[in-house]
Design a protein around this motif. Structure first.
Motif, short mmCIF file in Angstrom:
data_model
loop_
_atom_site.label_atom_id
_atom_site.label_comp_id
_atom_site.label_asym_id
_atom_site.label_seq_id
_atom_site.Cartn_x
_atom_site.Cartn_y
_atom_site.Cartn_z
N LEU A 108 0.83 -1.20 0.00
CA LEU A 108 0.00 0.00 0.00
C LEU A 108 0.87 1.25 0.00
O LEU A 108 1.76 1.40 0.84
CB LEU A 108 -0.90 -0.01 1.24
N PHE A 109 0.60 2.17 -0.95
CA PHE A 109 1.42 3.37 -1.08
C PHE A 109 0.56 4.61 -1.33
O PHE A 109 -0.44 4.55 -2.05
CB PHE A 109 2.41 3.23 -2.25
N GLU A 110 1.00 5.73 -0.76
CA GLU A 110 0.41 7.03 -1.08
C GLU A 110 0.90 7.44 -2.46
O GLU A 110 2.00 7.09 -2.88
CB GLU A 110 0.84 8.05 -0.01
N LEU A 111 0.09 8.20 -3.17
CA LEU A 111 0.33 8.52 -4.57
C LEU A 111 1.69 9.15 -4.84
O LEU A 111 2.43 8.68 -5.71
CB LEU A 111 -0.77 9.46 -5.08
N THR A 112 2.06 10.22 -4.14
CA THR A 112 3.32 10.91 -4.44
C THR A 112 4.53 10.05 -4.10
O THR A 112 5.54 10.07 -4.82
CB THR A 112 3.42 12.27 -3.72
N ASP A 113 4.43 9.27 -3.04
CA ASP A 113 5.49 8.32 -2.69
C ASP A 113 5.66 7.29 -3.80
O ASP A 113 6.78 6.97 -4.23
CB ASP A 113 5.14 7.64 -1.37
N PHE A 114 4.54 6.77 -4.28
CA PHE A 114 4.57 5.77 -5.34
C PHE A 114 5.21 6.32 -6.61
O PHE A 114 6.07 5.68 -7.22
CB PHE A 114 3.15 5.28 -5.62
N LEU A 119 8.12 4.46 -8.89
CA LEU A 119 8.13 4.54 -10.36
C LEU A 119 9.25 5.41 -10.89
O LEU A 119 9.65 5.28 -12.05
CB LEU A 119 6.79 5.11 -10.86
N GLN A 120 9.75 6.33 -10.04
CA GLN A 120 10.72 7.34 -10.49
C GLN A 120 10.17 8.12 -11.69
O GLN A 120 10.89 8.44 -12.63
CB GLN A 120 12.09 6.72 -10.85
N PHE A 121 8.90 8.42 -11.64
CA PHE A 121 8.22 9.18 -12.69
C PHE A 121 7.76 10.50 -12.09
O PHE A 121 6.89 10.52 -11.21
CB PHE A 121 7.03 8.40 -13.23
N THR A 122 8.34 11.61 -12.55
CA THR A 122 8.05 12.90 -11.91
C THR A 122 7.61 13.99 -12.89
O THR A 122 7.13 15.03 -12.45
CB THR A 122 9.30 13.42 -11.16
N GLU A 123 7.75 13.77 -14.19
CA GLU A 123 7.41 14.81 -15.15
C GLU A 123 6.20 14.38 -15.98
O GLU A 123 6.28 13.45 -16.77
CB GLU A 123 8.61 15.11 -16.05
N PRO A 150 6.04 15.45 -2.62
CA PRO A 150 5.11 16.39 -3.28
C PRO A 150 5.82 17.61 -3.85
O PRO A 150 5.47 18.08 -4.95
CB PRO A 150 4.15 16.78 -2.15
N ARG A 151 6.79 18.10 -3.15
CA ARG A 151 7.51 19.29 -3.61
C ARG A 151 8.32 19.00 -4.87
O ARG A 151 8.42 19.85 -5.76
CB ARG A 151 8.42 19.81 -2.49
N LEU A 152 8.89 17.81 -4.96
CA LEU A 152 9.62 17.44 -6.17
C LEU A 152 8.68 17.40 -7.37
O LEU A 152 9.01 17.91 -8.44
CB LEU A 152 10.29 16.08 -5.98
N LEU A 153 7.51 16.81 -7.20
CA LEU A 153 6.54 16.75 -8.28
C LEU A 153 6.08 18.15 -8.69
O LEU A 153 5.95 18.44 -9.89
CB LEU A 153 5.35 15.90 -7.87
N LEU A 154 5.86 19.01 -7.73
CA LEU A 154 5.42 20.37 -8.03
C LEU A 154 6.51 21.16 -8.75
O LEU A 154 6.20 22.03 -9.58
CB LEU A 154 5.00 21.08 -6.74
N SER A 155 7.76 20.86 -8.46
CA SER A 155 8.86 21.58 -9.09
C SER A 155 8.95 21.31 -10.58
O SER A 155 9.58 22.06 -11.33
CB SER A 155 10.19 21.21 -8.42
N LYS A 156 8.31 20.23 -11.03
CA LYS A 156 8.32 19.86 -12.45
C LYS A 156 7.14 20.42 -13.23
O LYS A 156 7.03 20.20 -14.43
CB LYS A 156 8.32 18.33 -12.58
N VAL A 157 6.24 21.14 -12.55
CA VAL A 157 5.04 21.67 -13.20
C VAL A 157 5.36 23.03 -13.82
O VAL A 157 5.80 23.95 -13.13
CB VAL A 157 3.89 21.80 -12.18
N GLU A 158 5.12 23.14 -15.10
CA GLU A 158 5.43 24.37 -15.83
C GLU A 158 4.59 25.55 -15.33
O GLU A 158 3.37 25.43 -15.15
CB GLU A 158 5.16 24.18 -17.33
N GLY A 159 5.26 26.66 -15.07
CA GLY A 159 4.57 27.88 -14.67
C GLY A 159 4.23 27.97 -13.20
O GLY A 159 3.81 29.03 -12.72
N LEU A 160 4.40 26.90 -12.46
CA LEU A 160 4.06 26.89 -11.03
C LEU A 160 5.18 27.49 -10.20
O LEU A 160 6.35 27.10 -10.35
CB LEU A 160 3.75 25.46 -10.58
N GLU A 161 4.85 28.41 -9.33
CA GLU A 161 5.81 28.99 -8.39
C GLU A 161 5.43 28.56 -6.98
O GLU A 161 4.38 28.92 -6.46
CB GLU A 161 5.81 30.52 -8.47
#
Length: 240
Positions: A108-114, A119-123, A150-161
């Motif tokens: 069982l895994f939380e989404l961002t951890d998974f 998966l090592q899928f962040t972009e 979560p912060r790593l995933l957010l850092s890959k979102v275009e235009g997000l500050e």
């Protein structure tokens, strides 16, 4: 890869679009999600209120609903953290469900951890041109143990500050039944959390927990404040 999808009560009842966005995100990462419509609550609210016998009944059903060997993914560290940390109290060694709950917890895994650690899928090619701050939910941070994911995933979102608010690790005041039993204290905590978010100039508060976001949203709407709550899955599914 195929996984089972566990959608918590708050998302199922109040934010169903977030559940669909979780599927969208997982599919983008090359994962097929299977949803069992018979699934219900994991038992956390009743457990936290002291109704352990009732919780055990819910937990037995949950184990049956997710039997098998597939990985289970959920967009809530609160629910997954509860299962991982407290099902062992409900089904201690010697109980006929002891091995079953141990086996379930391990897959069982939380989404961002998974996404980040397994998966090592962040972009995702997501785009969200807004200034945002992130709320570290108590259970996500302290019971499940996510912070950087979560912060790593957010850092890959275009235009997000992403801007960090002061006391980001402080509770938003929800705490499950705490917000109902201690309404005045809860409201004061929510006010403090929202004021800290507003001080950053952020347009959105992001979290992994829809329960926290629901609590924060109620305060925002009541006071007509210029900030919006949003689940991280809705960010990752945006713009593509």
């Amino acid at each position: 890869m195929t996984v089972d999808l566990f959608i918590p009560c708050f998302i199922d009842q109040f934010y169903p679009q977030t559940a669909f966005n979780v599927i969208k995100v997982l599919e983008k990462a090359g994962v097929k999600a299977i949803y069992n419509p018979e699934q219900t609550c994991c038992g956390q609210p009743s457990y936290n209120s002291g109704y352990w016998d009732e919780t055990k009944t819910l937990a037995q059903k949950f184990i049956g609903d997710f039997e098998g060997e597939r990985t289970i993914v959920s967009p809530s560290a609160s629910c997954t953290g509860f299962i991982k940390n407290y099902y062992g109290h409900l089904f201690p060694e010697g109980d006929q469900q002891f091995e079953a709950q141990n086996q379930l917890k391990a897959r069982l895994f939380e989404l961002t951890d998974f996404l980040v650690n397994h998966l090592q899928f962040t972009e995702f090619g997501a785009r969200f041109p807004h200034k945002v701050c992130y709320h570290d939910a108590c259970t996500a941070l302290r019971e499940y143990g996510i912070k950087k994911e979560p912060r790593l995933l957010l850092s890959k979102v275009e235009g997000l500050e992403l801007v960090e608010m002061e006391d980001t690790e402080t509770c938003c005041g929800f705490g499950g039944t705490f917000s109902a039993k201690f309404h005045s204290i809860s409201t004061a905590m929510t006010e403090q959390k929202v004021e800290k978010a507003l001080a950053t100039g952020a347009e959105y508060i992001i979290s992994t927990e829809s329960s926290c976001l629901m609590n924060i949203e109620a305060y925002i709407l009541k006071n007509k404040l210029p900030i919006k709550p949003i689940h991280i899955a809705d960010i990752l599914a945006n713009g593509w």
